[in-house]
Design a protein around this motif. Structure first.
Motif, PDB file in Angstrom:
ATOM      1  N   ALA A 104       0.858  -1.179   0.000  1.00 35.27           N
ATOM      2  CA  ALA A 104       0.000   0.000   0.000  1.00 35.27           C
ATOM      3  C   ALA A 104       0.897   1.232   0.000  1.00 35.27           C
ATOM      4  O   ALA A 104       2.081   1.150   0.317  1.00 35.27           O
ATOM      5  N   ILE A 105       0.312   2.371  -0.356  1.00 37.70           N
ATOM      6  CA  ILE A 105       1.040   3.630  -0.400  1.00 37.70           C
ATOM      7  C   ILE A 105       0.453   4.575   0.635  1.00 37.70           C
ATOM      8  O   ILE A 105      -0.771   4.753   0.700  1.00 37.70           O
ATOM      9  N   VAL A 106       1.324   5.190   1.434  1.00 41.54           N
ATOM     10  CA  VAL A 106       0.890   6.148   2.455  1.00 41.54           C
ATOM     11  C   VAL A 106       1.685   7.430   2.243  1.00 41.54           C
ATOM     12  O   VAL A 106       2.891   7.470   2.475  1.00 41.54           O
ATOM     13  N   SER A 107       0.996   8.475   1.796  1.00 40.74           N
ATOM     14  CA  SER A 107       1.683   9.694   1.374  1.00 40.74           C
ATOM     15  C   SER A 107       1.167  10.928   2.099  1.00 40.74           C
ATOM     16  O   SER A 107      -0.003  10.996   2.481  1.00 40.74           O
ATOM     17  N   ASN A 108       2.050  11.909   2.249  1.00 37.26           N
ATOM     18  CA  ASN A 108       1.648  13.211   2.779  1.00 37.26           C
ATOM     19  C   ASN A 108       1.222  14.159   1.670  1.00 37.26           C
ATOM     20  O   ASN A 108       0.896  15.315   1.934  1.00 37.26           O
ATOM     21  N   ALA A 109       1.246  13.690   0.438  1.00 37.74           N
ATOM     22  CA  ALA A 109       0.844  14.518  -0.700  1.00 37.74           C
ATOM     23  C   ALA A 109      -0.672  14.475  -0.878  1.00 37.74           C
ATOM     24  O   ALA A 109      -1.361  13.602  -0.344  1.00 37.74           O
ATOM     25  N   SER A 110      -1.182  15.415  -1.659  1.00 38.02           N
ATOM     26  CA  SER A 110      -2.604  15.416  -1.966  1.00 38.02           C
ATOM     27  C   SER A 110      -2.941  14.236  -2.871  1.00 38.02           C
ATOM     28  O   SER A 110      -2.071  13.648  -3.519  1.00 38.02           O
ATOM     29  N   ARG A 111      -4.223  13.931  -2.934  1.00 36.61           N
ATOM     30  CA  ARG A 111      -4.691  12.828  -3.778  1.00 36.61           C
ATOM     31  C   ARG A 111      -4.297  13.053  -5.244  1.00 36.61           C
ATOM     32  O   ARG A 111      -3.849  12.137  -5.927  1.00 36.61           O
ATOM     33  N   SER A 132      -3.784   9.316   0.997  1.00 33.89           N
ATOM     34  CA  SER A 132      -3.213  10.639   0.758  1.00 33.89           C
ATOM     35  C   SER A 132      -3.561  11.544   1.932  1.00 33.89           C
ATOM     36  O   SER A 132      -4.342  11.172   2.818  1.00 33.89           O
ATOM     37  N   VAL A 133      -3.019  12.762   1.915  1.00 33.90           N
ATOM     38  CA  VAL A 133      -3.322  13.689   3.003  1.00 33.90           C
ATOM     39  C   VAL A 133      -4.789  14.108   2.969  1.00 33.90           C
ATOM     40  O   VAL A 133      -5.341  14.544   3.987  1.00 33.90           O
ATOM     41  N   ASN A 134      -5.453  13.951   1.810  1.00 39.16           N
ATOM     42  CA  ASN A 134      -6.880  14.268   1.726  1.00 39.16           C
ATOM     43  C   ASN A 134      -7.764  13.245   2.419  1.00 39.16           C
ATOM     44  O   ASN A 134      -8.959  13.498   2.636  1.00 39.16           O
ATOM     45  N   ASP A 135      -7.197  12.097   2.761  1.00 38.02           N
ATOM     46  CA  ASP A 135      -7.985  11.009   3.337  1.00 38.02           C
ATOM     47  C   ASP A 135      -7.954  10.982   4.862  1.00 38.02           C
ATOM     48  O   ASP A 135      -8.560  10.102   5.473  1.00 38.02           O
TER      49      ASP A 135
END
Length: 227
Positions: A104-111, A132-135
């Motif tokens: 899985a991918i876990v990012s601080n970037a926007s979707r 993403s940070v939007n989630d």
């Protein structure tokens, strides 16, 4: 036993930190502020909102977050197709997939930016879990992004491992009670990681930590010594 690998995106799977910095410099110039590489330590591993708050405080820029983030997103998307994967990262990713390990991918970037990176890397899949940070309500170093990923995968923290290039992201995964493998870009960055993180210096070392024993047979030998 590792049941899933939770990958950070920017700087870990894709060499995008320079583009993020370039969009920041461009956005600052748009508002009359001249800046350069010296901004990187202030934004490394931070969310877009945190960077926005920083430049408002540091430079007195009054633009709201919506306008600011839209400008930076357009600049990023214009350059995203030219980005390259981090040396050896996709080989490890594919080796883990071949071994049957969920990822899985876990990012601080926007979707929007996260999906652009996925397209550039060619790893988009309907079943791929991404956060993403939007989630989430709070980005890294809050544990929330990693906790959400584990919940979506229906796994406990001790069943997964997080791979991070930044101390900020590593701190979030550690706060979520996960094992963390730190893959910093250099010794200076490595010194900033929490002591709980296991540091690796190459794709080969990363694969070994993930239990991918056959990895060294499939990777280009020239990549094994590169960070």
């Amino acid at each position: 036993m590792i049941k899933a690998i939770l990958w950070d995106m920017d700087g870990t799977l894709i060499e995008s930190e320079s583009l993020h910095l370039a969009t920041l410099v461009e956005a600052l110039a748009h508002h009359g502020v001249q800046a350069g590489d010296e901004m990187h330590p202030f934004v490394f591993g931070k969310t877009g909102r945190e960077v926005h708050a920083l430049v408002r405080e540091r430079f007195g820029i009054a633009v709201d977050f919506g306008e600011w983030s839209a400008f930076r997103a357009r600049a990023y998307l214009n350059g995203a197709q030219r980005l390259a994967p981090r040396h050896g990262a996709l080989e490890v990713y594919r080796a883990a997939k071949a071994a049957g390990i969920t990822q899985a991918i876990v990012s601080n970037a926007s979707r929007m930016l996260l999906e652009a990176n996925l397209r550039t890397l060619g790893i988009e899949e309907p079943s791929l879990i991404t956060v993403s940070v939007n989630d989430v309500r709070h980005g890294k170093p809050s544990p929330e992004p990693y906790e959400r990923a584990a919940w979506l995968l229906r796994l406990a923290p001790e069943e997964v491992v997080a791979v991070e290039d930044s101390p900020t992201g590593a701190g979030g995964a550690i706060a979520a009670n996960m094992r963390v493998i730190g893959w910093p870009v250099d010794d200076e960055a490595a010194a900033l990681f929490p002591s709980e993180a296991q540091i690796v210096r190459s794709p080969d070392e990363l694969a070994a930590k993930l239990g991918l024993d056959a990895f060294s047979m499939s990777i280009d030998p020239s990549l094994q010594q590169r960070r």
